[in-house]
Structures are given as C-alpha cells and as structure tokens.
Scaffold this active site. Structure first.
Site, PDB file in Angstrom:
ATOM      1  N   ASP A 159      -4.594  -3.142  11.774  1.00 21.57           N
ATOM      2  CA  ASP A 159      -3.881  -1.866  11.850  1.00 21.57           C
ATOM      3  C   ASP A 159      -4.812  -0.764  12.348  1.00 21.57           C
ATOM      4  OD1 ASP A 159      -1.550  -2.989  10.898  1.00 21.57           O
ATOM      5  OD2 ASP A 159      -2.004  -2.543   8.796  1.00 21.57           O
ATOM      6  N   ASP A 194       0.731   1.748   3.007  1.00 21.43           N
ATOM      7  CA  ASP A 194      -0.573   2.369   3.173  1.00 21.43           C
ATOM      8  C   ASP A 194      -0.371   3.879   3.326  1.00 21.43           C
ATOM      9  OD1 ASP A 194       0.261   2.793   5.787  1.00 21.43           O
ATOM     10  OD2 ASP A 194      -1.074   1.296   6.665  1.00 21.43           O
ATOM     11  N   TYR A 219     -11.560  -9.693   3.490  1.00 21.96           N
ATOM     12  CA  TYR A 219     -11.321  -8.249   3.588  1.00 21.96           C
ATOM     13  C   TYR A 219     -11.959  -7.518   2.408  1.00 21.96           C
ATOM     14  CZ  TYR A 219      -7.520  -9.366   6.890  1.00 21.96           C
ATOM     15  OH  TYR A 219      -6.785  -9.817   7.960  1.00 21.96           O
ATOM     16  N   ARG A 263      -1.824  -5.214   2.824  1.00 22.74           N
ATOM     17  CA  ARG A 263      -0.960  -4.118   2.376  1.00 22.74           C
ATOM     18  C   ARG A 263       0.081  -4.613   1.373  1.00 22.74           C
ATOM     19  NH1 ARG A 263       2.197  -2.115   6.858  1.00 22.74           N
ATOM     20  NH2 ARG A 263       1.397  -3.763   8.195  1.00 22.74           N
TER      21      ARG A 263
END
Length: 292
Positions: free
Chosen positions: A38, A80, A66, A172
């Site tokens: 993103d 988000d 991550y 997310r």
C-alpha cells in the site's frame, strides 16, 4: 538486464510508482513487482526485469515478514489511517493478558476476510472501486497462515508486533480482526515489510538510490533469486526431453533423491540451469522453463 532487484519502497508512493521508476532507469518495458505494498506502507518490494518477470509468481507465493503497529479503539473504512473513522471505543479497560490472548489466537491457519479497500476482484470489478462508491459486498474468506507473531509491544491503545505469514495475508485485516476479537475495534497505523521470500530489508536498495549508472550492480540473476528451492541435477540424456516439455517417467533421470510434489531448481550435468520442475506420480516435468 534480466533478473530481480531487491527494492526498498518508501511511504507515500505506490508499488506501480516503483515499477515506473525502474522502467525509466533500466530502459526496459518488461518490469513487474512481486506483491503490492500500500502507498503508506514501506519495505521490501522485489522487482523483476526482462526475463525475470517469468518468476514473479514464484516470489509472490512465498512467506512474508512484516513489522506492524495498530491502534485499538478505532475502526476505519480501509482498516488503516487512510480511511474514514466509522467507530470509536475506549480500550483503556483492556489488560495486557487479554490483548496478548487475542493476538496469539490468530497464530496458525484462519479464514481471513479481505478488506473492501483492496485490489481483489469480484464479478470483474475491483473491490476498492465498489468501496469508493459506498458499496460494500460480502467477501469470501481466504485461508491464510500466520506462522508467527513475535516482538509484541503493548502501549495501550497502541500495539506493535512482527508477523510472519503466508501469501495472500492482509495485515490490515489482521489488525481489524484483533480489534474485533477484543470488542473495541482496531486500525493499522504503520506497516513495513521486512522480508519476502529470500529478499530482506538489510540487503535491499532504496528506490531513491537506483540510477542508470548503478542499476546493473543490483540485479540478482533468476538462478540466485530462486536458490531457496533445492537443486536437482538431471542426466544429460534426459535434459533435452525435459526442455521440450516431456514428462519423464524413468526414475533414473537423476541420481538425486526427490520428493513428490516438491519444486526443484533443475540443472543438467554441465551445470546449465534449466528451470523449475516438479514430480508427481506420473513422472517429472519442467513447470517453468528458464533456460537462456
């Protein structure tokens, strides 16, 4: 210019911005990334160039790591900070034990529902296109695997952690699901991908540092990019058959031990890299031919 560059993407740019930059710097039109990050996320984004685009799927299909931060008590349309706040609750009554239990409950396989603001298609239309029109549709869950969650830091309402997961995982959505499990909602506030396949943050090159003079120094060959697959040497008299797409039944085609349904880097006896191959109960066949 064929191979892979381990790019570090900065926040504020799209994954396609990275591809566009590499096309311009390399003078090559055949460029593709290996899994969207993103715009507000940063981190490792391997980019394939030339014939290297043939192996995009094999890099995308691997595990990823991550580092993520989320905030409890807020739910947004996008999961988000890019989205609009749709609900706010007070998470201050939650204790660390409750929070840790909720986080750890997502380790292992689970059926994850992707966010509406995602590039997945439903009936030929991308979900984010529907979401921008204010349309929410029912999404099918996808079986993903959270292999590990570690380095958990709790500073309520903020949580941070390191997540190792399978392909197709939306971090997310994981944040959203943790918030839902705790009954207060949550939204992702920061995201950095530190590893995908064999490509790590430590060995990456920042997209801003790539130029026409140095780009060749950072190209990793397809052979090296795939070295996380075990090597298999086939006898020369069988290599031509494999190169021509024949499924070889004769188990004497190699002296190496092989496992059924496992993918291998395949070489002939002269050390020439042929491609990726796999065996099943009907024999062995090249799945992706990569010979020069």
């Amino acid at each position: 210019m064929d191979g892979v560059i381990n790019i570090y993407k900065n926040t504020g740019m799209t994954s396609f911005d990275v591809v566009r930059t590499i096309k311009k710097v390399s003078g090559t039109k055949k460029v593709g990334h290996t899994g969207t990050l993103d715009p507000e996320a940063s981190g490792v984004l391997p980019v394939c160039i030339g014939k290297g685009t043939k192996i995009i799927d094999y890099i995308m299909n691997s595990n990823k790591v991550y580092e993520v931060e989320l905030k409890l008590g807020i739910t947004t349309t996008t999961y988000d900070l890019e989205g609009e706040i749709v609900e706010e609750r007070d998470p201050s009554s939650l204790n660390e034990e409750e929070i840790l239990k909720a986080i750890n409950s997502f380790k292992g396989e689970y059926n994850q529902i992707p966010p509406m603001f995602s590039a997945l298609k439903q009936n030929g239309v991308r979900l984010y296109e529907l979401a921008r029109q204010g349309i929410e549709v029912e999404r099918e869950g996808r079986l993903i695997n959270i292999y590990n969650i570690e380095d958990i830091k709790i500073n309520n309402p903020y949580l941070s952690m390191k997540v190792t997961c399978s392909k197709g995982t939306y971090i997310r959505s994981l944040c959203y699901d943790i918030g839902k499990n705790l009954g207060v909602g949550a939204t992702m506030t920061k995201l950095k991908r530190t590893k995908t396949s064999k490509f790590s943050e430590e060995e990456s090159i920042n997209i801003n540092e790539i130029n026409t003079d140095n780009i060749k120094n950072y190209i990793i060959s397809m052979e090296d990019a795939l070295d996380f697959y075990d090597k298999l040497v086939v006898l020369n008299k069988y290599s031509r058959l494999l190169i021509n797409g024949v499924r070889v039944f004769d188990k004497r085609f190699t002296k190496d031990k092989i496992e059924v349904e496992k993918l291998y880097r395949v070489y002939d006896e002269n050390g020439q890299f042929i491609g990726l191959g796999r065996s099943n109960h009907q024999g062995f066949k090249i799945e992706k031919l990569l010979i020069n």
